[in-house]
Design a protein around this motif. Structure first.
Motif, PDB file in Angstrom:
ATOM      1  N   LEU A 135       0.803  -1.105   0.225  1.00 13.51           N
ATOM      2  CA  LEU A 135      -0.180  -0.051   0.301  1.00 13.51           C
ATOM      3  C   LEU A 135       0.911   1.083   0.044  1.00 13.51           C
ATOM      4  CD1 LEU A 135      -3.024   0.900  -0.027  1.00 13.51           C
ATOM      5  CD2 LEU A 135      -2.740   1.229   2.877  1.00 13.51           C
ATOM      6  N   ALA A 136       0.387   2.547  -0.384  1.00 13.71           N
ATOM      7  CA  ALA A 136       1.934   3.320  -0.803  1.00 13.71           C
ATOM      8  C   ALA A 136       1.041   4.760  -0.189  1.00 13.71           C
ATOM      9  CB  ALA A 136       1.968   3.600  -2.689  1.00 13.71           C
ATOM     10  N   LEU A 137       1.572   5.391   0.062  1.00  8.62           N
ATOM     11  CA  LEU A 137       0.489   6.662   0.145  1.00  8.62           C
ATOM     12  C   LEU A 137       1.875   8.260  -0.557  1.00  8.62           C
ATOM     13  CD1 LEU A 137      -0.658   9.154   1.131  1.00  8.62           C
ATOM     14  CD2 LEU A 137       0.526   9.090   3.254  1.00  8.62           C
ATOM     15  N   VAL A 138       0.976   8.359  -1.666  1.00  6.22           N
ATOM     16  CA  VAL A 138       2.222   9.437  -2.291  1.00  6.22           C
ATOM     17  C   VAL A 138       1.739  11.209  -2.286  1.00  6.22           C
ATOM     18  CG1 VAL A 138       2.666  10.232  -4.949  1.00  6.22           C
ATOM     19  CG2 VAL A 138       1.888   8.222  -4.375  1.00  6.22           C
ATOM     20  N   ALA A 139       2.596  11.691  -1.968  1.00  3.15           N
ATOM     21  CA  ALA A 139       1.632  12.806  -1.269  1.00  3.15           C
ATOM     22  C   ALA A 139       2.662  13.708  -1.570  1.00  3.15           C
ATOM     23  CB  ALA A 139       1.438  12.583  -0.084  1.00  3.15           C
ATOM     24  N   SER A 140       2.651  15.084  -2.667  1.00  2.76           N
ATOM     25  CA  SER A 140       2.906  15.653  -2.372  1.00  2.76           C
ATOM     26  C   SER A 140       2.411  17.147  -3.124  1.00  2.76           C
ATOM     27  CB  SER A 140       3.467  15.280  -4.297  1.00  2.76           C
ATOM     28  OG  SER A 140       2.349  15.625  -5.182  1.00  2.76           O
ATOM     29  N   GLY A 141       2.743  18.289  -4.030  1.00  2.00           N
ATOM     30  CA  GLY A 141       2.462  19.189  -3.808  1.00  2.00           C
ATOM     31  C   GLY A 141       1.251  19.440  -4.762  1.00  2.00           C
ATOM     32  N   GLY A 142       1.280  18.239  -6.121  1.00  2.00           N
ATOM     33  CA  GLY A 142       0.321  18.342  -6.969  1.00  2.00           C
ATOM     34  C   GLY A 142      -0.649  17.322  -6.297  1.00  2.00           C
ATOM     35  N   HIS A 143      -0.581  15.869  -5.618  1.00  2.00           N
ATOM     36  CA  HIS A 143      -1.221  14.815  -5.669  1.00  2.00           C
ATOM     37  C   HIS A 143      -1.351  14.529  -3.593  1.00  2.00           C
ATOM     38  CE1 HIS A 143      -1.185  14.409  -9.884  1.00  2.00           C
ATOM     39  NE2 HIS A 143      -0.052  14.905  -9.833  1.00  2.00           N
ATOM     40  N   THR A 144      -2.092  13.897  -3.174  1.00  2.00           N
ATOM     41  CA  THR A 144      -2.355  13.518  -2.424  1.00  2.00           C
ATOM     42  C   THR A 144      -3.404  11.830  -2.643  1.00  2.00           C
ATOM     43  OG1 THR A 144      -2.431  14.569  -1.217  1.00  2.00           O
ATOM     44  CG2 THR A 144      -2.968  12.826  -0.219  1.00  2.00           C
ATOM     45  N   SER A 145      -2.733  10.356  -2.818  1.00  2.00           N
ATOM     46  CA  SER A 145      -3.448   9.267  -3.052  1.00  2.00           C
ATOM     47  C   SER A 145      -2.703   8.444  -2.506  1.00  2.00           C
ATOM     48  CB  SER A 145      -3.267   9.368  -3.961  1.00  2.00           C
ATOM     49  OG  SER A 145      -3.580   9.895  -5.937  1.00  2.00           O
ATOM     50  N   LEU A 146      -4.131   7.592  -1.914  1.00  2.00           N
ATOM     51  CA  LEU A 146      -3.473   6.370  -1.770  1.00  2.00           C
ATOM     52  C   LEU A 146      -3.944   4.895  -2.417  1.00  2.00           C
ATOM     53  CD1 LEU A 146      -5.841   6.671   2.282  1.00  2.00           C
ATOM     54  CD2 LEU A 146      -3.323   5.715   1.916  1.00  2.00           C
ATOM     55  N   GLU A 156      -3.790   1.066  -8.147  1.00  2.00           N
ATOM     56  CA  GLU A 156      -5.125   1.528  -8.373  1.00  2.00           C
ATOM     57  C   GLU A 156      -5.197   2.751  -7.061  1.00  2.00           C
ATOM     58  OE1 GLU A 156      -9.746   0.452  -7.123  1.00  2.00           O
ATOM     59  OE2 GLU A 156      -8.536  -1.784  -7.210  1.00  2.00           O
ATOM     60  N   THR A 157      -5.753   3.775  -7.070  1.00  2.00           N
ATOM     61  CA  THR A 157      -5.756   4.231  -6.300  1.00  2.00           C
ATOM     62  C   THR A 157      -7.362   4.304  -5.689  1.00  2.00           C
ATOM     63  OG1 THR A 157      -4.898   6.004  -7.841  1.00  2.00           O
ATOM     64  CG2 THR A 157      -6.625   7.176  -6.397  1.00  2.00           C
ATOM     65  N   VAL A 158      -7.109   3.755  -4.520  1.00  2.00           N
ATOM     66  CA  VAL A 158      -8.116   3.821  -3.566  1.00  2.00           C
ATOM     67  C   VAL A 158      -8.890   4.872  -2.367  1.00  2.00           C
ATOM     68  CG1 VAL A 158      -7.563   1.056  -3.363  1.00  2.00           C
ATOM     69  CG2 VAL A 158      -6.529   2.719  -1.964  1.00  2.00           C
ATOM     70  N   GLY A 159      -8.032   5.702  -2.990  1.00  2.00           N
ATOM     71  CA  GLY A 159      -8.261   6.861  -1.747  1.00  2.00           C
ATOM     72  C   GLY A 159      -7.408   8.544  -2.767  1.00  2.00           C
ATOM     73  N   ARG A 160      -8.203   9.092  -2.417  1.00  2.00           N
ATOM     74  CA  ARG A 160      -7.609  10.341  -2.767  1.00  2.00           C
ATOM     75  C   ARG A 160      -8.753  11.513  -2.102  1.00  2.00           C
ATOM     76  NH1 ARG A 160      -8.312   9.827  -9.416  1.00  2.00           N
ATOM     77  NH2 ARG A 160      -8.697   7.817  -8.572  1.00  2.00           N
ATOM     78  N   THR A 161      -7.447  13.231  -2.600  1.00  2.00           N
ATOM     79  CA  THR A 161      -7.776  14.255  -2.142  1.00  2.00           C
ATOM     80  C   THR A 161      -9.265  14.390  -2.793  1.00  2.00           C
ATOM     81  OG1 THR A 161      -7.512  16.974  -1.679  1.00  2.00           O
ATOM     82  CG2 THR A 161      -6.141  14.954  -3.150  1.00  2.00           C
TER      83      THR A 161
END
Length: 336
Positions: A135-146, A156-161
């Motif tokens: 499971l990955a959390l990607v957090a940046s200036g343009g994205h926040t996705s689980l 598969e993106t299962v959660g996002r901002t």
């Protein structure tokens, strides 16, 4: 298959070129990043048109510098990877068109890479033992996705901002506090000096049964608080605001991760993206992983921000999966 991959990244305000060797030991042979931070700091944020022009000026020089530092020529390159989505469309087009020109003129395979997949792949370069699933959390200036990473190319993106990204919220709050762009690093420093319980801010974790976030309300709440203080002539308690804001962001992430791991059980947790450089987030997720018996991965800070080495790493796995681009390859501002 041992491959040397030349990679290009130009999705926002860093022009980057790298050469990586993949297929055996994962090696970064060179990783050149030309930052535009000083230019965009004058405007309090990234100006897309200025970013595009700066990419045009820099991309040729840094690409040949990357080849030189790696000690290779284009004749030794087995594939060219390039970010083609998502990002600022003008900025992306610079990198895509440059990579296409090189690939087509030299007969080198061209591999398009999704920017978020690249951020995740930064961890492959840092940890030789890391492999999916996780499971990955990607957090940046343009994205926040689980993201559930099932294989190197099946995700598969299962959660996002649903609105602002985590890094964007940090930068906007910092700007109102008078902190120059980009404000994330200074907010991180200030948070160590303040009281994380000084202010009660609304969670960014949506309470609707999804794994989604909303950072817009949290950001607006704090900005309104700062404006009220300014109108009353009260000085900002900058350390306490930074500490409380950071604590709220971290608790929001942990809340969603708890639910995500119930729905998508994994033994590995990966953090990636520019905000993964935040010391509070790194420490909190390490503690979270330790408590649950998970193995936690986060790249060194040099690989947290946008860079071409991470694009090259992911390009290898896309190449192995049969992904190719040609002279018709385009760039896209959005897209899975």
């Amino acid at each position: 298959m041992l491959m040397k991959i030349l990679s290009i990244e130009s999705s926002c305000d860093e022009t980057s070129a790298a050469v990586v060797e993949m297929g055996g030991e994962r090696k970064i042979l060179s990783n050149i990043v030309a930052s535009q931070i000083e230019t965009h700091a004058l405007y309090g944020g990234v100006v897309p048109e200025i970013a595009s022009r700066a990419h045009i000026e820099a991309i040729s020089g840094i690409t040949y510098e990357a080849l030189s530092r790696a000690g290779v020529t284009l004749d030794e390159i087995d594939a060219i990877g390039v970010t083609n989505r998502p990002g600022l469309i003008g900025a992306l087009l610079v990198g895509v068109n440059f990579a296409k020109s090189l690939a087509v003129s030299r007969g080198i395979p061209l591999v398009p890479v999704h920017h978020i997949r690249g951020h995740i792949a930064a961890n492959y370069l840092a940890y030789p033992d890391l492999k999916p699933p996780f499971l990955a959390l990607v957090a940046s200036g343009g994205h926040t996705s689980l993201i559930e990473v099932r294989s190197y190319t099946d995700m598969e993106t299962v959660g996002r901002t649903r609105d602002d990204a985590m890094g964007e919220a940090f930068d906007k709050v910092a700007r109102v506090m008078g902190i120059p762009y980009p404000g994330g690093a200074e907010m991180d420093r200030l948070a160590h000096l303040g009281d994380p319980k000084a202010f009660a801010f609304p969670s960014a974790a949506l309470n609707d049964g999804t794994l989604d976030f909303s950072f817009s309300g949290l950001k607006t709440h704090i900005i309104n608080l700062l404006h009220r203080m300014e109108q009353k002539g009260e000085p900002y308690p900058m350390e306490d605001i930074a500490a409380s804001f950071t604590a709220t962001v971290v608790s929001s992430v942990v809340k969603k991760l708890e639910t995500a791991l119930e729905r998508y059980p994994h033994e590995r947790l990966v953090l990636a993206g520019g905000v993964s450089a935040n010391s509070h987030l790194r420490e909190a997720l390490q503690a979270f992983a330790d408590k649950r018996g998970l193995t936690f991965y986060v790249p060194p800070r040099a690989l947290c921000g946008d860079n071409a080495a991470m694009i090259g790493a992911q390009a290898y796995y896309e190449y192995e999966a049969g992904v190719r681009g040609d002279a018709s390859l385009n760039a896209f501002a959005c897209g899975e």
